[in-house]
Design a protein around this motif. Structure first.
Motif, PDB file in Angstrom:
ATOM      1  N   GLN A 103       3.514  10.083  -9.718  1.00 28.81           N
ATOM      2  CA  GLN A 103       2.855  10.221 -11.017  1.00 28.81           C
ATOM      3  C   GLN A 103       2.097  11.544 -11.111  1.00 28.81           C
ATOM      4  O   GLN A 103       2.169  12.238 -12.130  1.00 28.81           O
ATOM      5  CB  GLN A 103       1.896   9.058 -11.246  1.00 28.81           C
ATOM      6  CG  GLN A 103       1.175   9.124 -12.576  1.00 28.81           C
ATOM      7  CD  GLN A 103       0.172   8.007 -12.744  1.00 28.81           C
ATOM      8  OE1 GLN A 103      -0.069   7.235 -11.832  1.00 28.81           O
ATOM      9  NE2 GLN A 103      -0.421   7.934 -13.910  1.00 28.81           N
ATOM     10  N   VAL A 104       1.407  11.921 -10.060  1.00 28.55           N
ATOM     11  CA  VAL A 104       0.651  13.178 -10.069  1.00 28.55           C
ATOM     12  C   VAL A 104       1.593  14.364 -10.175  1.00 28.55           C
ATOM     13  O   VAL A 104       1.376  15.280 -10.974  1.00 28.55           O
ATOM     14  CB  VAL A 104      -0.233  13.288  -8.800  1.00 28.55           C
ATOM     15  CG1 VAL A 104      -0.758  14.696  -8.623  1.00 28.55           C
ATOM     16  CG2 VAL A 104      -1.378  12.301  -8.874  1.00 28.55           C
ATOM     17  N   ALA A 125       0.829  -1.207   0.000  1.00 25.83           N
ATOM     18  CA  ALA A 125       0.000   0.000   0.000  1.00 25.83           C
ATOM     19  C   ALA A 125       0.864   1.258   0.000  1.00 25.83           C
ATOM     20  O   ALA A 125       0.565   2.228  -0.708  1.00 25.83           O
ATOM     21  CB  ALA A 125      -0.935  -0.011   1.209  1.00 25.83           C
ATOM     22  N   LEU A 126       1.935   1.256   0.774  1.00 30.54           N
ATOM     23  CA  LEU A 126       2.841   2.403   0.810  1.00 30.54           C
ATOM     24  C   LEU A 126       3.504   2.607  -0.547  1.00 30.54           C
ATOM     25  O   LEU A 126       3.607   3.733  -1.039  1.00 30.54           O
ATOM     26  CB  LEU A 126       3.893   2.217   1.903  1.00 30.54           C
ATOM     27  CG  LEU A 126       4.917   3.334   2.039  1.00 30.54           C
ATOM     28  CD1 LEU A 126       4.236   4.632   2.458  1.00 30.54           C
ATOM     29  CD2 LEU A 126       5.981   2.941   3.051  1.00 30.54           C
ATOM     30  N   GLY A 127       3.939   1.537  -1.170  1.00 30.09           N
ATOM     31  CA  GLY A 127       4.555   1.636  -2.487  1.00 30.09           C
ATOM     32  C   GLY A 127       3.596   2.190  -3.530  1.00 30.09           C
ATOM     33  O   GLY A 127       3.971   3.033  -4.348  1.00 30.09           O
ATOM     34  N   LEU A 128       2.351   1.734  -3.500  1.00 26.14           N
ATOM     35  CA  LEU A 128       1.356   2.246  -4.440  1.00 26.14           C
ATOM     36  C   LEU A 128       1.057   3.721  -4.187  1.00 26.14           C
ATOM     37  O   LEU A 128       0.923   4.508  -5.137  1.00 26.14           O
ATOM     38  CB  LEU A 128       0.068   1.431  -4.338  1.00 26.14           C
ATOM     39  CG  LEU A 128       0.135   0.016  -4.890  1.00 26.14           C
ATOM     40  CD1 LEU A 128      -1.160  -0.736  -4.576  1.00 26.14           C
ATOM     41  CD2 LEU A 128       0.377   0.037  -6.380  1.00 26.14           C
ATOM     42  N   ALA A 129       0.967   4.112  -2.934  1.00 27.23           N
ATOM     43  CA  ALA A 129       0.694   5.509  -2.604  1.00 27.23           C
ATOM     44  C   ALA A 129       1.834   6.417  -3.062  1.00 27.23           C
ATOM     45  O   ALA A 129       1.597   7.487  -3.638  1.00 27.23           O
ATOM     46  CB  ALA A 129       0.463   5.660  -1.101  1.00 27.23           C
ATOM     47  N   VAL A 130       3.062   6.003  -2.828  1.00 25.42           N
ATOM     48  CA  VAL A 130       4.210   6.805  -3.267  1.00 25.42           C
ATOM     49  C   VAL A 130       4.252   6.875  -4.786  1.00 25.42           C
ATOM     50  O   VAL A 130       4.478   7.946  -5.365  1.00 25.42           O
ATOM     51  CB  VAL A 130       5.525   6.234  -2.689  1.00 25.42           C
ATOM     52  CG1 VAL A 130       6.735   6.861  -3.345  1.00 25.42           C
ATOM     53  CG2 VAL A 130       5.574   6.434  -1.184  1.00 25.42           C
TER      54      VAL A 130
END
Length: 60
Positions: A33-34, A23-28
């Motif tokens: 990307q944004v 989850a942390l990897g996806l959030a980062v």
């Protein structure tokens, strides 16, 4: 009464830690990307990151 098996607790905690790391990897990754996708627009407007994202946060 069933005996307590501590190996199950360790497996459970390992699973929770793995899910938290994913989850942390996806959030980062999504945050990067944004920021990178908006960089071109922000630079074209000659705005700092604080000005650009501050306005976006205040106008929602």
């Amino acid at each position: 009464m069933a005996a307590f098996d501590s190996t199950l607790l360790g497996d459970y905690l390992l699973g929770v830690l793995v899910l938290a790391a994913i989850a942390l990897g996806l959030a980062v990754g999504m945050g990067v990307q944004v920021v990178t996708s908006h960089r071109r627009v922000r630079l074209a407007r000659h705005q700092t990151m604080r000005t650009y994202y501050g306005r976006a946060a205040l106008h929602h």
